[in-house]
Design an enzyme around this catalytic site. Structure first.
Site, PDB file in Angstrom:
ATOM      1  N   GLN A 133       0.495  -1.225   0.033  1.00  0.00           N
ATOM      2  CA  GLN A 133       0.190  -0.372  -0.210  1.00  0.00           C
ATOM      3  C   GLN A 133       1.110   1.141   0.115  1.00  0.00           C
ATOM      4  O   GLN A 133       0.070   2.451  -0.164  1.00  0.00           O
ATOM      5  CB  GLN A 133      -0.949   0.340   1.083  1.00  0.00           C
ATOM      6  CG  GLN A 133      -0.320  -0.105   2.470  1.00  0.00           C
ATOM      7  CD  GLN A 133      -1.384   0.229   3.921  1.00  0.00           C
ATOM      8  OE1 GLN A 133      -1.968  -1.552   3.855  1.00  0.00           O
ATOM      9  NE2 GLN A 133      -1.476   1.350   4.410  1.00  0.00           N
ATOM     10  N   CYS A 139      -4.984   0.457   3.405  1.00  0.00           N
ATOM     11  CA  CYS A 139      -5.368  -1.073   4.100  1.00  0.00           C
ATOM     12  C   CYS A 139      -6.544  -1.105   3.917  1.00  0.00           C
ATOM     13  O   CYS A 139      -7.288  -2.900   3.103  1.00  0.00           O
ATOM     14  CB  CYS A 139      -4.909  -1.089   5.402  1.00  0.00           C
ATOM     15  SG  CYS A 139      -6.197   0.145   6.636  1.00  0.00           S
ATOM     16  N   HIS A 282      -7.033  -1.105  11.118  1.00  0.00           N
ATOM     17  CA  HIS A 282      -6.132  -1.678  10.190  1.00  0.00           C
ATOM     18  C   HIS A 282      -7.228  -3.042   9.214  1.00  0.00           C
ATOM     19  O   HIS A 282      -7.465  -3.499   9.884  1.00  0.00           O
ATOM     20  CB  HIS A 282      -4.874  -2.542  10.605  1.00  0.00           C
ATOM     21  CG  HIS A 282      -3.862  -2.490   9.391  1.00  0.00           C
ATOM     22  ND1 HIS A 282      -4.059  -1.509   8.359  1.00  0.00           N
ATOM     23  CD2 HIS A 282      -3.939  -4.145   9.009  1.00  0.00           C
ATOM     24  CE1 HIS A 282      -2.953  -2.271   7.633  1.00  0.00           C
ATOM     25  NE2 HIS A 282      -2.628  -3.483   7.793  1.00  0.00           N
TER      26      HIS A 282
END
Ligand SMILES: *[C@@H]1O[C@H](CO)[C@@H](O)[C@H](O)[C@H]1NC(C)=O
Length: 342
Positions: A133, A139, A282
């Site tokens: 990323q 993410c 995340h």
């Protein structure tokens, strides 16, 4: 002649000893990861590096104290403070479990009992290579594409094809009302998988990675309907019970999840099983699960997590996380897209 050599040797040894262990390690780190700093930032980078070395040591001690095989070490992220790391590599939009989101019914005991003790979708061709990323809090897009890539292959029976994270970064700025809050996807500033699924449904698909490559920066939407690589019809959250999640994974495909990744920055390998928070910041993908014997002979069950921090992070881009203890909140925000027969 001999004395000149001795003096040269003495000077070399003396000057080498003027470098501290941290300085030597920092120079090695810069060489290994091709880091080049401006002179004005060097001191701050070195201070961050030293502080991270201390953090890595304390994490390793925690793991050792509980006889874990978990290890941390200096990696490519060692010059980023935990705050910088959070900003660049996690989602600023936090996932909140909510009854407002569609929830799948629990699977029956028959299905639960037939669930294999270990399973890995990588062995069934349903997982694309690990992606990166970069310094962009996207993410959530990688977690979403990872799931849709699997569903496109498994449910729609198409060839496995990489799907475009940039398509989601640039175009999925739609919002969702839940928990009495308006939550919007925001490219490099974070987002949530359910909102991304809603975008893909609305747009009529998501482009292929090849047609719409990743740039790691926010851009204008360039979605092209003629480059669609997958279409989805709906999505659902998965029950927060890890026995159910394993059965869903084995019968459905890789699942998008969220977790507290604050302490994953310096992960090198082993099963992540030390105390961990549950702030879901995340987005990642679980592609399988298994268990391993510990040094003391206990059985440690774990999830196989596909991350998006490059293949040179963790275990070839993957991480193992303790299973059945809701470690780092991994069970709290599990979802999958659905592709129904047209
Ligand atoms: C989780 O699901 C399994 C399988 O359906 C069930 O046996 C178990 O009681 C559930 N656990 C909890 C805490 O609800």
């Amino acid at each position: 002649m001999k004395s000149i050599l001795l003096i040269a040797l003495f000077i070399a040894l003396a000057s080498a000893s003027f470098l501290t262990k941290d300085e030597v390690n920092f120079i090695n780190f810069q060489q290994k990861y091709n880091k080049v700093y401006e002179s004005h930032e060097y001191a701050a980078k070195f201070a961050t590096f030293k502080s991270n070395v201390g953090l890595i040591e304390s994490l390793n001690q925690k793991a050792k104290a509980q006889n874990s095989d978990l290890t941390f070490g200096v990696n490519k992220f060692a010059d980023l403070s935990p705050a910088e790391f959070r900003k660049y590599y996690m989602s600023a939009v936090s996932a909140t479990p909510s009854a407002d989101l569609p929830m799948a019914a629990e699977l029956s005991d028959d299905i639960i009992n037939a669930t294999p003790v270990a399973f890995d979708w990588r062995e069934h061709g349903a997982v694309t290579p690990v992606k990166n990323q970069g310094q962009c809090g996207s993410c959530w897009t990688f977690s979403t594409t990872g799931n849709v890539e699997g569903q496109n292959f498994l449910a729609a029976k198409n060839p496995l094809v990489g799907l475009s994270e940039q398509n989601l970064v640039d175009c999925s700025n739609n919002c969702m009302e839940y928990e009495n809050q308006k939550v919007c996807n925001a490219g490099c500033d974070g987002g949530l998988q359910p909102i991304a699924y809603e975008y893909i449904i609305q747009a009529g698909g998501i482009d292929t990675e090849q047609a719409y490559p990743y740039t790691a920066v926010d851009g204008t939407c360039k979605f092209d309907a003629s480059s669609v690589g997958a279409k989805i019809t709906s999505y659902t959250m998965v029950p927060t019970n890890e026995t159910q999640i394993a059965a869903f994974l084995a019968t459905t495909g890789p699942l998008a999840i969220a977790a507290d990744a604050a302490e994953w920055q310096f992960y090198l390998g082993g099963v992540f099983d030390i105390p961990c928070g549950k702030s879901l910041d995340h987005g990642i993908l679980i592609v399988g699960y298994s268990a391993q014997r510990t040094i003391l002979g206990a059985n440690t069950p774990y999830w196989i997590v596909k991350n998006s921090w490059g293949a040179d992070w963790g275990e070839a881009g993957y991480l193992k996380v303790l299973r059945n203890k809701n470690e780092c909140g991994v069970a709290n925000f599990v979802s999958t897209s659905i592709i129904s027969a047209q």
